[in-house]
Scaffold this motif. Sequence first.
Motif, short mmCIF file in Angstrom:
data_model
loop_
_atom_site.label_atom_id
_atom_site.label_comp_id
_atom_site.label_asym_id
_atom_site.label_seq_id
_atom_site.Cartn_x
_atom_site.Cartn_y
_atom_site.Cartn_z
N ASP A 13 63.48 71.10 20.56
CA ASP A 13 64.63 71.73 20.27
C ASP A 13 64.84 73.26 20.93
O ASP A 13 66.46 73.43 21.37
N TYR A 14 64.16 73.50 20.56
CA TYR A 14 63.80 75.41 21.37
C TYR A 14 63.61 75.02 22.68
O TYR A 14 63.83 76.47 22.99
N ARG A 28 66.22 71.88 25.02
CA ARG A 28 67.42 72.06 25.81
C ARG A 28 67.69 73.16 25.63
O ARG A 28 68.59 73.19 26.84
N HIS A 29 67.72 74.68 25.17
CA HIS A 29 67.78 75.73 25.79
C HIS A 29 67.93 76.40 27.30
O HIS A 29 68.01 76.73 28.14
N SER A 40 69.67 78.07 16.48
CA SER A 40 69.56 77.18 18.27
C SER A 40 70.37 76.40 18.68
O SER A 40 71.56 76.02 17.89
N PRO A 41 70.08 75.77 20.43
CA PRO A 41 70.88 74.81 20.72
C PRO A 41 71.96 73.82 20.37
O PRO A 41 73.39 73.80 20.02
N SER A 42 70.63 73.01 19.08
CA SER A 42 71.49 72.39 18.82
C SER A 42 72.46 72.78 18.00
O SER A 42 73.26 71.79 17.11
N LYS A 43 72.01 73.42 17.11
CA LYS A 43 73.23 74.15 15.55
C LYS A 43 74.25 75.06 16.34
O LYS A 43 75.11 74.21 15.96
#
Lengths: 430, 142
Positions: free
Chosen positions: A213-214, A217-218, B133-136
């Motif tokens: 997630d952190y 993806r970022h 965060s990106p997914s959120k």
Amino acid sequence: MPNSNNKYRSVAFVSGKGGVGKTTLATNFAFLVGTSGTPVLVIDLDFHNMGCTGVFASQGELSGANAKDLLRLEQVDSANPKLVRVAPNVWLLPASLFAEVQHDWDAIFDNPRLMSARLGCLFDYFARRDGIGCFVLDCHGGIDATSIASAGICHHTLVVTEADTVTFAGTLGLIDTYYEYYAGSDLKPNIEYIVNRIPPKYRWKDLDRVYGDYLGRHLARFTASGGILAYIPTENYVADTFGDYPFQAELAPSALFTRKIELMICRLFDPASPTLVAKKIRRHCASPRRARKTYRAITSRESKNIRAVVASYGVSSFIFLLLLPFSILIATLTDGKPNDYAGPGAVAFWGLVMLFYYFAIWNSCLYFRDRLNLQKRLLRLCPRMRTIWARFALWKVRTLYYATLSGVVFPIIILGVVLIGVFAADMYKY
Amino acid sequence: MSPPAESEGSRSAVAAIGRQGQEAQKGLREIIGIWKKFREDREPSIRILTLMATVVGFFALLVLIVLVIECLAKVPFGQPVQVEGYKWCLMGSLGLFFANSLPVVIKLTARAPALELAEGFENIYRQKHGSSSPSKNAEQQQ
């Protein structure tokens, strides 16, 4: 791709914070790539702490050229620099001389663009002159010109981080710097992540979700695989031997740490440069199932053994404590006379206790076997470690290993003899 | 007809009702928050289901074993088969089952350490980038 030269590959180990294990990873990575027969050059670019230089300086004299001097030169050819051989097929270019004043600083060390160009010249020169097939760069722990320059010039930039929030903040800072610096540039760093020194309390699935997630993806813009290259667990023996011997992969070839680096090499090089992957390493990573299992493992064998020993002794003691009041109760109810329940009950309970004790001894035996092999290799490979105390420690581990081994073997022999005896008695009777 | 003047008592009553409503809303939000957390992290629910399946499976097996032994004891092989000590074996297996399920229960009651890590990452990420965060972010955009 930052560097389109296919004659060699270059890998930079960077991090947003110091002390995350870049030097250990870089030296062992170089050692394992060197087992393929391709010459590897480790360049220490940490001019502040000189981690790699320090590790190898403790093994012997580092005479020859150094990276700080070579990066100042516009033409390297005229200097005819001499490299230091640190292992079969592994060469070292130290950061600078220990005697040199550390704040002797040129403008180049604050100019990533110029440093990228100079690094490119160095790579080409050593690849041409010494046939170096792989360059491994150990950068400074933190954001500096070398970390930025390396990301621009190297085929792979491996960002090393740890499973804690402090290191995460540093990693984000580093990546943001890359974003800003390479935003309008033709060069796009090829970044992969390594989560190092993972404590045994985590589970791979949870960690992968958090990091996916952190980081995944970022930072997908810079990441070829879109994920984390490796999750490396904490291994006591790596910390124990850090500074004593630079190549832990040689000390414990079957440890998870070594398997993880082998897998990293396969993932990075196998499709593009198969000559950099040794046959042994390719064999270890050939099975996708096995590779997946290695990738997901984040508990070292040592941690597993220690846990199993503690848990087995705990459970057997718990059962033993249960057994005592229960036996007393039965004895009280039956006035201490033989009864129908005492025989099978005692066998069941004592069998369980013995089973757990046996499991504990078995795991202790495995633990001491690994420790003994490690100590033996360390004494064989590192002559300066052959002190009287080291030999005494070796004998201590050896004694414990054979004691636990006898604890594993004797019950089997005794059980076998008893079973044969019972069988023979039955045969004789009928 | 003009509305009656608002007395002190009626004002405080309204305020009390408002407070109660706010508290009820807060409680509801907390419950929804728990559900949201549960939805975000499915792992604990999967673990609970696995444990429940193990418990049910174990007892089903236990009943099956008892039935088989009872049936065996009644088979007329000239004389009934004497099965002795099976109760002790069953008790032993029950003990073993508890010994095995104990670590699972402890794990279930303890908070997963990765959740704390994720919270820490979220805080740092928000402070650095001013967003989740990106997914959120992606979820919110959807």
